[in-house]
Write an enzyme that holds these catalytic residues in place. Sequence first.
Site, PDB file in Angstrom:
ATOM      1  N   LYS A 143      -0.771 -14.860  35.936  1.00  0.00           N
ATOM      2  CA  LYS A 143      -1.392 -13.529  35.870  1.00  0.00           C
ATOM      3  C   LYS A 143      -1.509 -13.044  37.315  1.00  0.00           C
ATOM      4  O   LYS A 143      -2.601 -12.749  37.826  1.00  0.00           O
ATOM      5  CB  LYS A 143      -2.754 -13.653  35.163  1.00  0.00           C
ATOM      6  CG  LYS A 143      -3.421 -12.339  34.847  1.00  0.00           C
ATOM      7  CD  LYS A 143      -2.774 -11.586  33.696  1.00  0.00           C
ATOM      8  CE  LYS A 143      -3.459 -10.239  33.490  1.00  0.00           C
ATOM      9  NZ  LYS A 143      -2.689  -9.336  32.634  1.00  0.00           N
ATOM     10  N   ASP A 153       0.091 -12.283  29.414  1.00  0.00           N
ATOM     11  CA  ASP A 153      -0.072 -11.402  28.255  1.00  0.00           C
ATOM     12  C   ASP A 153       1.287 -11.044  27.655  1.00  0.00           C
ATOM     13  O   ASP A 153       1.457 -10.971  26.432  1.00  0.00           O
ATOM     14  CB  ASP A 153      -0.886 -10.144  28.611  1.00  0.00           C
ATOM     15  CG  ASP A 153      -0.564  -9.598  30.002  1.00  0.00           C
ATOM     16  OD1 ASP A 153       0.080 -10.321  30.789  1.00  0.00           O
ATOM     17  OD2 ASP A 153      -0.935  -8.460  30.300  1.00  0.00           O
TER      18      ASP A 153
END
Length: 370
Positions: free
Chosen positions: A200, A233
């Site tokens: 991330k 994600d």
Amino acid sequence: MTTYSICLLPGDGIGPEITAEAVKVLGVIGKRHATEFTFAEALLGGIAIDETGSPLPEDTLVKAKAADAVLLAAIGGPKWDTTDPAKPRPEQGLLGIRKALELYANLRPVKLFPALLAASSLKPEYLEGVDMLIVRELTGGLYFGARDRETDVAGASSDGGPGMRAYDTMAYSEFEIERIARTAFEAARLRGCKVHSVDKANVLESSRLWREVVHRLHAVEFSDVELLDQLVDNTAMQLIRNPAQFDVVVTENMFGDILSDEASMLTGSLGMLASASLGDGTALYEPSHGSAPDIAGQGIANPLAMLLSVEMMLRYSFAMNDAADELAAAIEAVLADGWRTRDIADAETPAERIVGTVAMGGLVAERLVS
Ligand code: NAD
């Protein structure tokens, strides 16, 4: 003749039943590959509590450390469930042995068996070609970082008192990132030579360091392996949208915890999922399922996740890739012939094709010699 020593931890519930099938199949593989497998059985989990008072007796640790690999079936069951913190619990054995062996990499393959296509909740067209390995960092990140609760000076609690705040810390050191990345690149060289590094990095500093270290190692030692970065994600979405794009996926502890559970459901059945935990010393191999106390002793447990764990052991601890490929092919052929244990049978499976634990192990063993 090469000799490998294996520490067997049959554990509880269906553990002893599926362990027997692993030993049977290893016997056949040993003969075909001029290799002798020796077994040292030890206690872990509930049975260890019953016999010694401890879920991880010293003798087990000694045998595990002395072996070339550890093969664990499953531990736990209602007999040992307790909320009394003073009482020993079977899981303490599992966590204890992982810690003692310093296992920092968890490898979970997710492979579609065409014969089991119907068991997945995804449409078949999304599943064709799914064959990936999730490499999860196991000893760092949020689960091991500093955490605490403290009084929140900025806000009150709804009960009128001072509010609390809590924090967990995600921290990674370069050496932790480098060693898990190395595991992933080396695994990729044994497979499709492609690594997705999942992070991330658009938000987290630990992810930015992760990306830097992965790329540095890649450039110096693994430029033959294709490397792609992906945000976590996006990976969560891609696993459902186009899972066949993945070969090896490497990621930190919590992302890996979540993504490996998501990925494992692509193929549908708990009885088919193997795992390996690797460190710098003895590695540990185990099916992903538990001890299935509801069916223990009935002779109907599916031994295939255990046999797929043996396949990983042959590949990663003994470098017996040909033997591992043969075992994988034998399992695939038995399934393609329509044989099923009860947990992977469906309404279309003819009753005479539904077999028990011993028969399923026997079918795989027969395939290996035919
Ligand atoms: P479980 O995986 O044991 O069983 C879930 C369901 O799947 C059950 O209906 C079971 O019959 C079935 N199942 C699991 N493995 C199977 C197999 N090989 N063949 C056929 N059916 C199979 O999970 P659970 O019921 O949540 O837990 C039971 C016990 O196992 C608990 O004590 C738990 O703590 C322990 N457990 C141990 C491990 C481990 O040893 N690594 C992992 C998970 C759970």
